[in-house]
Design an enzyme around this catalytic site. Structure first.
Site, PDB file in Angstrom:
ATOM      1  N   ASP A 157      17.602   2.197 -31.945  1.00  0.00           N
ATOM      2  CA  ASP A 157      18.258   2.903 -33.343  1.00  0.00           C
ATOM      3  C   ASP A 157      17.401   4.321 -33.592  1.00  0.00           C
ATOM      4  O   ASP A 157      16.166   4.211 -33.510  1.00  0.00           O
ATOM      5  CB  ASP A 157      17.858   2.145 -34.332  1.00  0.00           C
ATOM      6  N   GLU A 329      24.008  -4.611 -39.222  1.00  0.00           N
ATOM      7  CA  GLU A 329      22.557  -4.265 -39.045  1.00  0.00           C
ATOM      8  C   GLU A 329      22.622  -2.852 -39.746  1.00  0.00           C
ATOM      9  O   GLU A 329      23.631  -2.153 -39.962  1.00  0.00           O
ATOM     10  CB  GLU A 329      21.998  -4.086 -37.659  1.00  0.00           C
TER      11      GLU A 329
END
Ligand code: FRU
Length: 595
Positions: A157, A329
């Site tokens: 990420d 998420e």
């Protein structure tokens, strides 16, 4: 346990006594000393010059432990796939951060302990110590030329992105000790044009509260007491008896995000949930308060705070809304304004989900509605799911904080958890998407988020060229039914189709090149185009294709691994123009290359 130790002692005893006591390692001149012990433990005494200890990695090897010990005190411990039979690539163990002065002043106290690695393993012979930060860098054919990548190691990420004083700051989930997920740190890169990225090293390293999971940064306003940038992140701490505990921590920076000091009162927010992570704080001018959104299982929780340290729970969003095929998420929450006099004002809640994506694995969904500082209200029916990108390699999308000119600029991680650890790169894994700017559009009574390549991509558009190259932009003016085939001399190809009747765009990568590393990789992805498309923009960069409707109503991001670049294009019912890109390579992680 006893049995395992005995077996290893047998292995140790096959070495001569001299070898077993003092094994000189590396290239023969390196001068480090390895002292093997029982139970697959070896102690390495580094020599007195060279800040980097280069650890040889074999990806198939199980994880061993590497510990830095100074004066008998454990400084750090990481899981490393130390090479047992063959060396795939090297990772750097930078010794300097653990020493207050030069290495020569500390050699007596400095030890590197390697556990769970048989003493005869090749890593002990091939270890190297030197000052060369570019040691053994591999020039990889799938390293993108204008997408951000880590110089070495694993990335997932994008984290903590913000813009300040002309600089775009990008942090990212980072494993410096291998090209597979693990040992999460925050890596850091900066850019002044969103294309060329400079490697700024590690910004946050694991501590007693755990490894550094995803989070975000905010830039100073009057309400931050310390620091000009504050990072909020999840610390994920494995417990000795199984399971992880996730808590939220903060860290302050006084040098624009180059270095951070962790808050001594961490953690600032805890919960009993197993999945409780990826905080996204932001200043809410409407209510003059800090808000925070974070992911908890399959919902998003919203909090408020006056000081970023103590947080009040406000509400949760998500039950029965959108897709619930996996864990929620990496949230984001912001207002978008569009249209004449910015009349259209909507709040957008970004929700990354894994698995549950439209083509399996991970993807980014979003919700449009209103937010009053306490509660997010979605304006669509609960059963409606909206995806930000209809490719298979677009995840963990979040936006830059404080972007100029009210822009909402985002990056996504260009991979999918189904096969991210297996893609055929070596010394690094994964790239981020090109930067994109978000807006709003309406179709049949629903409001959607539009996605266009950031204007910085136009600034690097170069001269027209005849055929596609490994890094280029292709503009295609399409008619109602168009077909685009990119191919190479090996017969590998990607076929894209725009169907103006069905109002869909598809991309088929089943014959795109190497698709063998995962059954989940070969696929055809399909996007709704929400009306007619007139022009497509394709961005090709060695191992990725990003396709956009020029008006922003469709985005599709897919990885491809051709054995040689696609240098041929055929378009049915359309007209194409290929542009080269003007890239400078003097400051970029992605294009400063290798030997
Ligand atoms: C998303 C994610 C986050 C987590 C991070 C760990 O890809 O699972 O939820 O913070 O990766 O690396």
């Amino acid at each position: 346990m006893m049995k395992r130790c005995l077996m290893t002692m047998v292995a140790v005893m096959t070495l001569t006594v001299a070898e077993a006591q003092r094994l000189r390692v590396g290239d023969g001149t390196s001068g480090m000393v390895v002292t093997p012990q029982a139970c697959e433990q070896s102690i390495v005494t580094p020599k007195d010059t060279g800040r980097y200890l280069w650890l040889p990695i074999e990806e198939k090897a199980p994880e061993g432990k590497v510990q830095v010990i100074v004066g008998g005190i454990l400084q750090m411990e990481q899981n490393v796939r130390m090479a047992r039979e063959k060396v795939d690539y090297y990772v750097a163990l930078d010794l300097q951060p653990y020493l207050s002065g030069k290495i020569a002043e500390h050699t007596n106290a400095l030890r590197v302990c390697v556990q769970n690695v048989p003493t005869g393993s090749v890593c002990f012979k091939e270890m190297v110590q030197n000052d060369d930060a570019d040691f053994a860098l591999i020039d990889e054919k799938y390293r993108p030329m204008y997408h951000h990548t880590p110089k070495r190691g694993w990335m997932n990420d994008p984290n903590g992105m913000f813009y300040k004083d002309g600089v775009w700051n990008l942090y990212y989930q980072y494993n410096p000790y291998g090209s597979m997920w693990g040992n999460m740190h925050w890596g850091h890169s900066t850019s002044t044009d969103l294309i060329h990225w400079k490697d700024e090293g590690v910004a946050l390293a694991p501590d007693v509260w755990g490894t550094m999971f995803s989070g975000s940064c905010v830039v100073r306003t009057q309400s931050i007491q310390n620091g000009d940038v504050v990072a909020m992140y999840t610390a994920s701490r494995p417990t000795p008896f199984g399971g992880d505990v996730q808590s939220q921590c903060i860290a302050f920076s006084n040098d624009g995000g180059k270095t951070f000091t962790k808050y001594e009162g961490n953690p600032v927010l805890t919960a009993e949930d197993k999945d409780f992570r990826d905080p996204r704080p932001f200043w809410n001018e409407d209510i003059k308060t800090w808000n925070l959104i974070l992911a908890a299982g399959q919902e998003m929780r919203i909090y408020s705070s006056k000081d970023l340290k103590s947080w009040k729970y406000e509400s949760s969003f998500g039950k029965e809304y959108g897709n619930h095929g996996g864990v929620w998420e990496c949230p984001d929450l912001f207002e978008l304004r569009n249209g004449e006099n910015e009349k259209m004002r909507k709040w957008v809640l970004i929700c990354n989900i894994n698995p549950g994506g439209p083509f399996g694995g991970s993807a980014t969904q979003y919700f449009v509605g209103q937010f009053d500082g306490h509660k997010f209200t979605c304006e669509s029916k609960p059963e409606i799911t909206k995806w930000l990108d209809y490719g298979k390699d677009h995840y963990a999308t979040v936006s830059f904080y404080n972007a100029p000119d009210n822009r909402r600029t985002v990056l996504a991680w260009m991979s999918n958890w189904q096969y991210a650890n297996q893609v055929p790169t070596k010394q690094f894994r994964s790239a981020n998407s090109i930067a994109r700017d978000l807006g709003l559009f309406e179709c049949k009574g629903e409001t959607y988020v539009s996605v266009v390549p950031s204007k910085e991509m136009l600034a690097v558009r170069g001269a027209k060229v005849k055929q596609p190259t490994e890094a280029c932009e292709i503009i295609i003016d399409v008619k109602k039914q168009a077909e685009i085939v990119l191919s190479n001399a090996k017969g590998e190809q990607v076929t894209m189709k725009y169907d103006g009747l069905k109002q869909t765009f598809t991309m088929d990568r089943t014959k795109s090149g190497d698709v063998s590393f995962s059954d989940a990789f070969p696929c055809v992805t399909e996007a709704p185009t929400y009306g007619t498309i007139k022009q497509l923009r394709l961005f090709i960069d060695r191992c990725s294709i990003e396709a956009f409707d020029a008006d922003g109503k469709m985005a599709m991001t897919n990885l491809v691994f051709p054995s040689e670049p696609y240098n041929n294009i055929k378009v049915k019912n359309g007209k194409f123009t290929v542009y080269g890109l003007q890239l400078t390579d003097n400051m970029s992680v992605n294009s400063v290359q290798t030997k």
